[in-house]
Design an enzyme around this catalytic site. Sequence first.
Site, short mmCIF file in Angstrom:
data_model
loop_
_atom_site.label_atom_id
_atom_site.label_comp_id
_atom_site.label_asym_id
_atom_site.label_seq_id
_atom_site.Cartn_x
_atom_site.Cartn_y
_atom_site.Cartn_z
N ASP A 111 0.91 -1.22 0.03
CA ASP A 111 -0.01 -0.04 -0.15
C ASP A 111 0.87 1.09 -0.07
O ASP A 111 1.67 1.40 -0.71
CB ASP A 111 -0.96 -0.09 1.32
CG ASP A 111 -1.84 1.00 1.35
OD1 ASP A 111 -2.96 0.97 0.59
OD2 ASP A 111 -1.89 1.87 1.95
N TYR A 149 -1.75 11.71 2.35
CA TYR A 149 -2.39 12.05 1.30
C TYR A 149 -2.44 13.45 0.99
O TYR A 149 -2.77 14.00 -0.39
CB TYR A 149 -3.81 11.50 1.64
CG TYR A 149 -4.00 9.93 1.71
CD1 TYR A 149 -4.36 8.96 0.35
CD2 TYR A 149 -3.95 9.20 2.76
CE1 TYR A 149 -4.32 7.86 0.38
CE2 TYR A 149 -3.96 7.73 2.90
CZ TYR A 149 -4.03 7.10 1.87
OH TYR A 149 -4.10 5.77 1.71
N HIS A 199 -7.27 -6.45 -0.33
CA HIS A 199 -5.97 -5.40 -0.47
C HIS A 199 -4.96 -5.86 0.41
O HIS A 199 -3.93 -5.58 0.42
CB HIS A 199 -6.49 -4.23 -0.36
CG HIS A 199 -5.61 -3.07 -0.17
ND1 HIS A 199 -5.02 -2.65 -1.44
CD2 HIS A 199 -5.09 -2.33 0.77
CE1 HIS A 199 -4.17 -1.77 -1.18
NE2 HIS A 199 -4.29 -1.44 0.34
#
EC number: 3.3.2.10
Length: 404
Positions: A215, A327, A382
Site C-alpha cells: 500500500d 494523502y 487488499h
Amino acid sequence: MLFESIYIQCLNKFSKYKKFVCHTTCNCPNYKIIGYLLYFLCLCRPINCSLPLSRHDLAFGSFSYYLTMFLYRILVRLLQFYYFVKFSAILFLGFAVKGRSLFEKKQREKPNVLEGWDSRYIKLKKVRLHYVQTGSDDKPLMLFIHGYPEFWYSWRFQLKEFADKYRCVAIDQRGYNLSDKPKHVDNYSIDELTGDIRDVIEGLGYDKAIVVAHDWGGLVAWQFAEQYPEMVDKLICCNIPRPGSFRKRIYTSWSQFRKSWYMFFYQNEKIPEMLCSADDMKMLELCFRAKEIGIQNNKNFTDEDLEAWKYSFSMNGASFKYPINYYRNIFNAKKQQADLVLEMPTLIIWGTADGALDIEAAVDSLNTLKQGTMKKIEGASHWVQQDEPEMVNEHIKKFLNKYQ
C-alpha cells in the site's frame, strides 16, 4: 451553452475516453460537473500523450499546460468540497444520535499480541523511528514498509517466517505508532519518506536491502527504487502498482476513479480525522473486516489484532492526522519517472479481491520492470500479506531463491 458545446466536441474528438466519461455523466448525476472537467482536461492534451500529464505531453503550448493544471485543481477542489459536505452531514447525524460518546476516547491496555517482540528505535537525520526486528544483526537486511492505516504489526506473519535467513526489520513509518510525528503537512512528502528509508538502511549498517512493501509503503518503495536503485537489492510490492501506472489508471478508468474517492476527501482538514476516530475508530473495523474490502480469512485478523490496531492509533500521541497527511501531499508530489525502467529483480504480489485498486495498473507496471514478475492470489483482499500469509511467504521465498 459554450460549456455544453465544448463537452460535445470532446466527446467526438476523444473517443477513447467516451465510455468512461459518458458513464460518469449519464449514470452518476452527482458527478456531471466532474465529467465536464475531465473532458476539459482531455481537450488540453494530445490523444497519444503519456500519463500522467507533463509539460512534454502537452501539444498546445504553455497555455494548455496551465489551463490543464487549473482545471485539474478545480476538479480536486470540487471533490474535496463534495466529500466535506457528505461526511460532515454523517458526523452531524452521528452526533445527534450518540452525542459526545461518538468521539469518546477509550483507555486501552497493550494487547498481548504486541508483547514479546524485539522492539527498537533508530535515530535518523530528522526523526526517530520505531521498528521491530527478528533474525540476527549479521544477516542480510529485509526491510518491511507498511501502508495505511497500518503499522509494523501488519508484517507479523512475514517477520516470523523469514527470521532464519534474514535480519527482518519492520518499521513504523513517521507519523505512526511509536515513531516520531512531525507536526507539519510538508513533513510527510514523498521525498521525506524516501529519505527515511535511505537513512534506515544506512543507519542499520547496510548499503542495500531487500525491500518489501504494501500500500502506501509500496508508493514509498517504488519512489525509493527510482531515486536510490543501488540501495535496493530486490523489490517486493504487495497490492500497489507503480505510481505512473496508477495515474494512467485513475485518469482513464471510472472504476479506479470511484475507488479513490478517499484521496479527495482526505484533502480536507480535521473532518477526516474526526471521521476515522469516531465511534471507537469504527473505520479500522470497516477497513479490515468489511465484506467488500476487508480481510477475507477472519482467522488471520482476530479481535485482539483489531484491538492492537486501535491501541496503536490511540497511544503515544498517535492520531489519524499524521497518516492522513501522506494523502495531503499526494497532489503536490513531483512527477514520478513513469517510463524509467527499474533494473532490480521485482515481484508484485496481488490479491485479486482488492477493493481499493484495480489490477490493470499492476499489470501495466510490468512494462517498466526489466526483471519483473507478478503473482496473483485469487480471492485475497487488499491486505494480502495478512489475508493469505502462507501463499505470500511462499511466493517471496521462490522469488528470493530465483535471484540468489
